[in-house]
Design an enzyme around this catalytic site. Structure first.
Site, PDB file in Angstrom:
ATOM      1  CB  CYS A 245      -0.934  -0.013   1.198  1.00  0.00           C
ATOM      2  SG  CYS A 245      -0.093  -0.101   2.795  1.00  0.00           S
TER       3      CYS A 245
ATOM      4  CG  HIS B 234      -4.298   0.547   4.298  1.00  0.00           C
ATOM      5  ND1 HIS B 234      -3.561  -0.221   3.413  1.00  0.00           N
ATOM      6  CD2 HIS B 234      -5.398   0.957   3.597  1.00  0.00           C
ATOM      7  CE1 HIS B 234      -4.193  -0.275   2.248  1.00  0.00           C
ATOM      8  NE2 HIS B 234      -5.297   0.433   2.334  1.00  0.00           N
TER       9      HIS B 234
ATOM     10  CG  ASN C 192      -7.920   1.061  -0.113  1.00  0.00           C
ATOM     11  OD1 ASN C 192      -6.714   1.085   0.129  1.00  0.00           O
ATOM     12  ND2 ASN C 192      -8.729   0.208   0.471  1.00  0.00           N
TER      13      ASN C 192
END
Length: 484
Positions: free
Chosen positions: A295, A431, A451
């Site tokens: 990520c 994240h 995302n």
């Protein structure tokens, strides 16, 4: 323990508070055929972990093996069943009482990332006590009725996050008695929708029990959310919390200091009432990191894409794979930090495009070519933790790389998420994502977050988080590249 922490622990919402359901066993293991050769390496690793700390002469020996593998790129998740033979023990220095030889039936889950193994689960017991279904959680379909009820989706915005602010949620009507039938139907639809295949009936039964536990957990999260978010079935609903965290999240964000960045110059705190860089051409399509904790790379490339567009006038989809392969300060699929990634881009001499250096979802040798680099950065900066100033900076300067606590995101479907602060601590970020805009829905302020879990998650790949309350640490690690 504080009263509200006791309650949250009871509800199973604190990290690690609830163990995953154990995987059911098959009694007829004698009928297992020869194992696939690819299962041997992860099985040997699991055996090594099982025997760790055992004295010589007491270590178990591998017997029969069977299992299945789920892949993304070169990342593999192995679900294994194995028989282990434990030798007899008569040494009083090792065993208090004599122990006869016995056979154990074990289930293991092993994650393999380019040969690096991580044991996610170990569950063993004597063969004669392991019968089909024995490993399933007791009353898996109805455990929620004993702890939490069919809770309303709308409730007061209780700012005093104490025991009394949520205890009333336990006093509603119990879950319906036909829940098992409903859950089986929902699980069937999940399997069809997300094209799931399971190796055996035992594996399918276990995944169903995981799914049911996850739906109970999603219901609890729903009940305690103070925003407008809806939680429920997602493509991650058959993964345990531990599996999800290990494969998709990035705990390095809260463990490693990273490179120190200078503070960005303030642009003031006057921000338009709403802003969205997607409608202004500064954001590429939603990407998918796959079974890889990368990520951090997607967050940084998204920021650089926006900075390049705003300063050079061209929107390019940039290569995350270059960072996985060539950023030696970070750990590829095992996690990384945006501050390190900026330094790597600057030191390498730029980023190639996604077309020239495509994403594989695992680390490979560095193939960066300076001649193919299409963008560069001059520096990177750390941004204010004041959300009003962040909004002003975003509107004037472009999308922002941020890190958040991903609590509840495994089950997020749509709406504006606002978990209770004890559940979504700003000190437990795991994240990295991209702020692309902000605004209000029905007078609820939000951040629009890009995302990297594909368009089949959330609102077409986007997450909406409450703005102005420091929700989930969204303001604690904001940064940007600098392109002159």
């Amino acid at each position: 323990m504080a009263p509200w922490l006791q309650l949250l622990s009871l509800l199973g919402l604190l990290p690690g508070a609830v163990a995953a359901p154990a995987q059911p066993r098959a009694a007829s293991f004698q009928a297992w055929g020869p194992p696939s050769p690819e299962l041997l390496a992860p099985t040997r690793f699991a055996l090594e972990m099982f025997n760790r700390g055992r004295a010589a002469g007491t270590r178990a020996v591998l017997g029969l093996v069977r299992g299945r593998v789920r892949r993304a790129g070169q990342g593999s998740l192995y679900s294994l069943e194995a028989t282990l033979e434990e030798p007899p023990c008569n040494d009083p220095m090792v065993c208090r009482l004599p122990v006869s030889k016995k056979t154990l039936l074990c289930s293991f889950q092993v994650l393999d990332e380019l040969g690096r193994h991580v044991l996610l689960r170990k569950d063993c017991g004597p063969v004669d006590t392991k019968v089909p279904g024995a490993g399933e959680p007791k009353s898996a379909f109805t455990q929620g009725s004993a702890m939490i009820s069919s809770l309303s989706q709308n409730h007061p915005d209780n700012r005093n996050e104490t025991f009394s602010s949520v205890i009333s949620l336990l006093n509603e009507d119990p879950l319906s008695q036909d829940l098992p039938v409903k859950m089986a139907s929902i699980f069937k639809n999940f399997v069809i929708t997300y094209n799931r295949t399971y190796e055996s009936k035992e594996e399918a039964r276990w995944r169903l029990s995981v799914f049911v536990n996850n739906m109970v957990r999603a219901q609890k999260i729903q009940a305690l959310d103070r925003g407008t978010a809806q939680y429920g079935v997602t493509k991650f609903s058959d993964l345990t919390e531990e599996e999800f965290r290990t494969i998709y999240l990035n705990t390095l964000l809260r463990k490693e200091p990273g490179n120190k960045m200078k503070q960005a110059k303030s642009v003031g705190d006057l921000a338009p009432p709403e802003w969205d860089w997607r409608s202004k051409g500064a954001v590429t399509k939603v990407k998918d990191q796959g079974m890889c904790g990368s990520c951090w790379a997607f967050s940084v490339t998204g920021n650089v894409e926006g900075q390049w567009f705003l300063n050079q006038g061209t929107l390019l989809s940039l290569s995350e794979q270059e960072l996985l392969d060539c950023d030696k300060m970070d750990k590829a699929c095992m996690g990384g930090l945006p501050s390190n990634a900026y330094s790597a881009i600057k030191n390498l001499g730029g980023l190639e495009t996604e077309d020239d250096y495509s994403y594989q979802g695992h680390m490979q040798s560095c193939n960066f070519s300076a001649e193919k680099a299409k963008v560069y950065i001059n520096d990177s900066v750390e941004l204010s933790q004041n959300e009003q100033k962040l909004a002003a900076w975003l509107a004037k300067r472009g999308p922002i790389s941020v890190a958040i606590n991903a609590f509840g995101m495994q089950f997020y479907r749509h709406g504006i998420s606002r978990p209770l602060r004890p559940l979504c601590s700003p000190w437990l970020i795991d994240h990295a994502v991209l702020l692309v805009g902000y605004g209000n829905r029905s007078d609820v302020p939000f951040w629009a977050i890009k995302n990297s879990w594909g368009t089949d998650w959330g609102e077409k790949g986007y997450y909406y988080l409450h703005r102005g309350s420091g929700a989930c640490g969204v303001n604690t690690m904001a940064s940007s590249a600098v392109v002159d």
